[in-house]
Scaffold this active site. Sequence first.
Site, PDB file in Angstrom:
ATOM      1  N   HIS A  85     -46.384  -2.921   8.994  1.00 24.89           N
ATOM      2  CA  HIS A  85     -46.995  -1.589   8.905  1.00 24.89           C
ATOM      3  C   HIS A  85     -46.526  -0.752  10.091  1.00 24.89           C
ATOM      4  CE1 HIS A  85     -49.879   1.596   8.331  1.00 24.89           C
ATOM      5  NE2 HIS A  85     -50.180   1.504   9.623  1.00 24.89           N
ATOM      6  N   GLY A 137      -7.214   1.148   3.392  1.00 23.32           N
ATOM      7  CA  GLY A 137      -8.660   1.368   3.219  1.00 23.32           C
ATOM      8  C   GLY A 137      -8.992   2.185   1.986  1.00 23.32           C
ATOM      9  N   GLY A 138      -7.966   2.744   1.335  1.00 24.55           N
ATOM     10  CA  GLY A 138      -8.163   3.417   0.049  1.00 24.55           C
ATOM     11  C   GLY A 138      -9.223   4.499   0.056  1.00 24.55           C
ATOM     12  N   THR A 139      -9.892   4.640  -1.066  1.00 21.07           N
ATOM     13  CA  THR A 139     -10.857   5.730  -1.269  1.00 21.07           C
ATOM     14  C   THR A 139     -12.034   5.634  -0.305  1.00 21.07           C
ATOM     15  OG1 THR A 139     -10.302   5.612  -3.617  1.00 21.07           O
ATOM     16  CG2 THR A 139     -12.258   6.873  -3.032  1.00 21.07           C
ATOM     17  N   CYS A 140     -12.637   4.475  -0.225  1.00 24.94           N
ATOM     18  CA  CYS A 140     -13.890   4.353   0.535  1.00 24.94           C
ATOM     19  C   CYS A 140     -13.701   4.800   1.985  1.00 24.94           C
ATOM     20  CB  CYS A 140     -14.383   2.913   0.476  1.00 24.94           C
ATOM     21  SG  CYS A 140     -15.923   2.685   1.366  1.00 24.94           S
ATOM     22  N   GLU A 178       0.861  -1.204   0.000  1.00 24.53           N
ATOM     23  CA  GLU A 178       0.000   0.000   0.000  1.00 24.53           C
ATOM     24  C   GLU A 178       0.885   1.238   0.000  1.00 24.53           C
ATOM     25  OE1 GLU A 178      -3.332   0.936  -0.314  1.00 24.53           O
ATOM     26  OE2 GLU A 178      -2.347   2.885  -0.218  1.00 24.53           O
TER      27      GLU A 178
HETATM   28  C1  FAD Z   1     -16.702  11.068  -2.645  1.00 25.11           C
HETATM   29  C2  FAD Z   1     -16.935   9.604  -2.911  1.00 25.11           C
HETATM   30  C3  FAD Z   1     -18.009   8.964  -2.303  1.00 25.11           C
HETATM   31  C4  FAD Z   1     -18.231   7.612  -2.543  1.00 25.11           C
HETATM   32  N1  FAD Z   1     -19.293   7.002  -1.947  1.00 25.11           N
HETATM   33  C5  FAD Z   1     -19.532   5.700  -2.183  1.00 25.11           C
HETATM   34  C6  FAD Z   1     -20.607   5.029  -1.550  1.00 25.11           C
HETATM   35  O1  FAD Z   1     -21.357   5.629  -0.766  1.00 25.11           O
HETATM   36  N2  FAD Z   1     -20.797   3.716  -1.792  1.00 25.11           N
HETATM   37  C7  FAD Z   1     -19.972   3.019  -2.647  1.00 25.11           C
HETATM   38  O2  FAD Z   1     -20.187   1.821  -2.836  1.00 25.11           O
HETATM   39  N3  FAD Z   1     -18.942   3.624  -3.264  1.00 25.11           N
HETATM   40  C8  FAD Z   1     -18.709   4.940  -3.045  1.00 25.11           C
HETATM   41  N4  FAD Z   1     -17.633   5.547  -3.650  1.00 25.11           N
HETATM   42  C9  FAD Z   1     -16.767   4.750  -4.537  1.00 25.11           C
HETATM   43  C10 FAD Z   1     -15.818   3.889  -3.723  1.00 25.11           C
HETATM   44  O3  FAD Z   1     -15.158   4.657  -2.748  1.00 25.11           O
HETATM   45  C11 FAD Z   1     -14.805   3.243  -4.643  1.00 25.11           C
HETATM   46  O4  FAD Z   1     -15.502   2.641  -5.722  1.00 25.11           O
HETATM   47  C12 FAD Z   1     -14.011   2.177  -3.935  1.00 25.11           C
HETATM   48  O5  FAD Z   1     -13.264   2.722  -2.859  1.00 25.11           O
HETATM   49  C13 FAD Z   1     -13.055   1.509  -4.913  1.00 25.11           C
HETATM   50  O6  FAD Z   1     -12.376   0.538  -4.225  1.00 25.11           O
HETATM   51  P1  FAD Z   1     -11.103  -0.167  -4.822  1.00 25.11           P
HETATM   52  O7  FAD Z   1     -10.960  -1.397  -4.024  1.00 25.11           O
HETATM   53  O8  FAD Z   1     -11.205  -0.311  -6.266  1.00 25.11           O
HETATM   54  O9  FAD Z   1      -9.884   0.839  -4.578  1.00 25.11           O
HETATM   55  P2  FAD Z   1      -9.527   2.016  -3.480  1.00 25.11           P
HETATM   56  O10 FAD Z   1     -10.496   1.951  -2.383  1.00 25.11           O
HETATM   57  O11 FAD Z   1      -9.460   3.236  -4.257  1.00 25.11           O
HETATM   58  O12 FAD Z   1      -8.125   1.538  -2.994  1.00 25.11           O
HETATM   59  C14 FAD Z   1      -7.003   1.451  -3.834  1.00 25.11           C
HETATM   60  C15 FAD Z   1      -5.749   1.487  -2.984  1.00 25.11           C
HETATM   61  O13 FAD Z   1      -4.628   1.186  -3.793  1.00 25.11           O
HETATM   62  C16 FAD Z   1      -3.526   2.010  -3.421  1.00 25.11           C
HETATM   63  N5  FAD Z   1      -2.614   2.088  -4.559  1.00 25.11           N
HETATM   64  C17 FAD Z   1      -2.859   2.639  -5.776  1.00 25.11           C
HETATM   65  N6  FAD Z   1      -1.805   2.476  -6.593  1.00 25.11           N
HETATM   66  C18 FAD Z   1      -0.872   1.828  -5.879  1.00 25.11           C
HETATM   67  C19 FAD Z   1       0.444   1.388  -6.166  1.00 25.11           C
HETATM   68  N7  FAD Z   1       0.988   1.539  -7.380  1.00 25.11           N
HETATM   69  N8  FAD Z   1       1.141   0.761  -5.181  1.00 25.11           N
HETATM   70  C20 FAD Z   1       0.601   0.577  -3.956  1.00 25.11           C
HETATM   71  N9  FAD Z   1      -0.639   0.977  -3.641  1.00 25.11           N
HETATM   72  C21 FAD Z   1      -1.382   1.583  -4.581  1.00 25.11           C
HETATM   73  C22 FAD Z   1      -4.213   3.320  -3.076  1.00 25.11           C
HETATM   74  O14 FAD Z   1      -3.379   4.106  -2.251  1.00 25.11           O
HETATM   75  C23 FAD Z   1      -5.466   2.839  -2.367  1.00 25.11           C
HETATM   76  O15 FAD Z   1      -5.270   2.700  -0.984  1.00 25.11           O
HETATM   77  C24 FAD Z   1     -17.372   6.893  -3.412  1.00 25.11           C
HETATM   78  C25 FAD Z   1     -16.280   7.521  -4.000  1.00 25.11           C
HETATM   79  C26 FAD Z   1     -16.059   8.857  -3.757  1.00 25.11           C
HETATM   80  C27 FAD Z   1     -14.876   9.515  -4.403  1.00 25.11           C
END
Ligand code: FAD
Length: 458
Positions: A440, A39-42, A34
Amino acid sequence: MAERFDAIVIGAGQAGPALCARLDKEGLKTALIERKLLGGTCVNNGCIPTKTMVASARAAELARRGGDYGFGSGSVRVDMKAIKRRKDQVVRHSSENLKKWIAGMKHVSLVRGQAAFVGRKRVRVKGRELEAERIFINVGARAAVPDMPGVKEVPFLTNSTMMGVDFRPPHLVIVGGSYIGLEFAQMYRRFGSEVTVVEKAPKLLGREDDDVAAEIRAIIERSGIKIRTDAECMALKKKGKRIAVTLECKGGKPVAEGTHVLLAVGRTPNTADLGLREAGIETDERGYIKVDDECRTSAEGVWALGECNGKGAFTHTSYNDYEIVAANLFDGDKRRISDRIQTYALFIDPPLGRAGMTEAEAKKSGKRVLVGKMPMTRVGRAREAGETQGFMKVLVDADSKELLGAAILGMNGDEVVHSLLDMMYAKRPYSTIQRAMHIHPTVTELIPTMLGDLKPLE
Ligand SMILES: Cc1cc2nc3c(=O)[nH]c(=O)nc-3n(C[C@H](O)[C@H](O)[C@H](O)COP(=O)(O)OP(=O)(O)OC[C@H]3O[C@@H](n4cnc5c(N)ncnc54)[C@H](O)[C@@H]3O)c2cc1C
């Protein structure tokens, strides 16, 4: 010499950690790489923080509407620093739990740093080279920055930098009238900002049915948010202390001015710096990694899960990718991406819960389609709660009697839609719902009534 592992997982997003837990259970020596936040984006700048802030915004709105419910709370004073603190606390709770979970995995080592392929089964991270027969990519996506004039000169916010905001922007201009943009729009309006949403397309939420998009626009506009659709030739400009988004709309002033700009115009996969070519991994023209129905990439022994494979843009689609990969690899269970039914929510208030086909998709399917619709004003529970905005809609196959799609735009729509989604997975006729006894007063109890009045879809 490269360090040998049984498996490498790149990215601790929504699929990576769960997959690591399974690899650990199988006794496989695994490296989880990582580069930034577990925990990335979510967890850090997507679902969890935004839904925490949506809850604060809703509480403020309910307090303002106290008079509707028979109480007075005085004037509502929003404390943005406290809202941010609450959000940070909820995020911290999730990321600390995740950290503990990963630390408890006996066969998994967490490696911090940016990973890139340097060969078919080989990855480099901070000068170390790691090798494994199985590599899983879960690198996610980030906010896309459009190539519009002024974008390099004018400061702008994205969903990630918004997470650091602990003040109320006096006037927030949001470029992008889709899911992320609208959640921020309503939230900040409720925090007390002036908000303008600028959208290139003729309607908000381009993928939704026209009636759904129009009702959402009405809900958003009712709260005092200005919406400018048909915005073409957008550009950012500094105007003293203010920022202007120039646009050529079909009507109205060709500029939207504010104090801050949030860009919410889509996502870009984090794949450009992964050295994919070194490993023979193909992407499409937008950079998404090409995968088959089991998340396998074009390179043998390499899988791509989550947003980076372009098959879903949600936490639940990423987690479902993990389930598919694990089922195929370890359980002899042939699960496939194409088996899943699309589902998601738009977390405005009231929320939109969606499952299955839209009207356009149902028409394209060539099936004979029936549609049922009911305004939320007919739902007793919504009237009791004073939340009657929106409507429910369901699409049914006239021949098989199975449900094809649903849009529940109304109180608890994000939860209610699951009763229809589960029926779609069960492939049961809609009459099953009509024979069930419901509680209900709930929103769900009106679904059988809606199903009792189906008409051909025009
Ligand atoms: C504002 C916002 C609100 C959202 N709300 C919702 C919601 O309510 N419900 C829902 O289902 N989805 C929601 N989403 C979408 C959801 O957050 C994403 O679809 C989801 O997090 C994607 O998960 P993922 O596993 O693909 O990657 P991510 O969660 O993005 O994780 C990817 C990880 O990989 C790491 N990484 C990247 N490149 C490298 C590399 N080369 N080497 C090492 N590490 C790397 C990153 O640092 C990151 O930690 C929302 C998104 C946003 C932006």
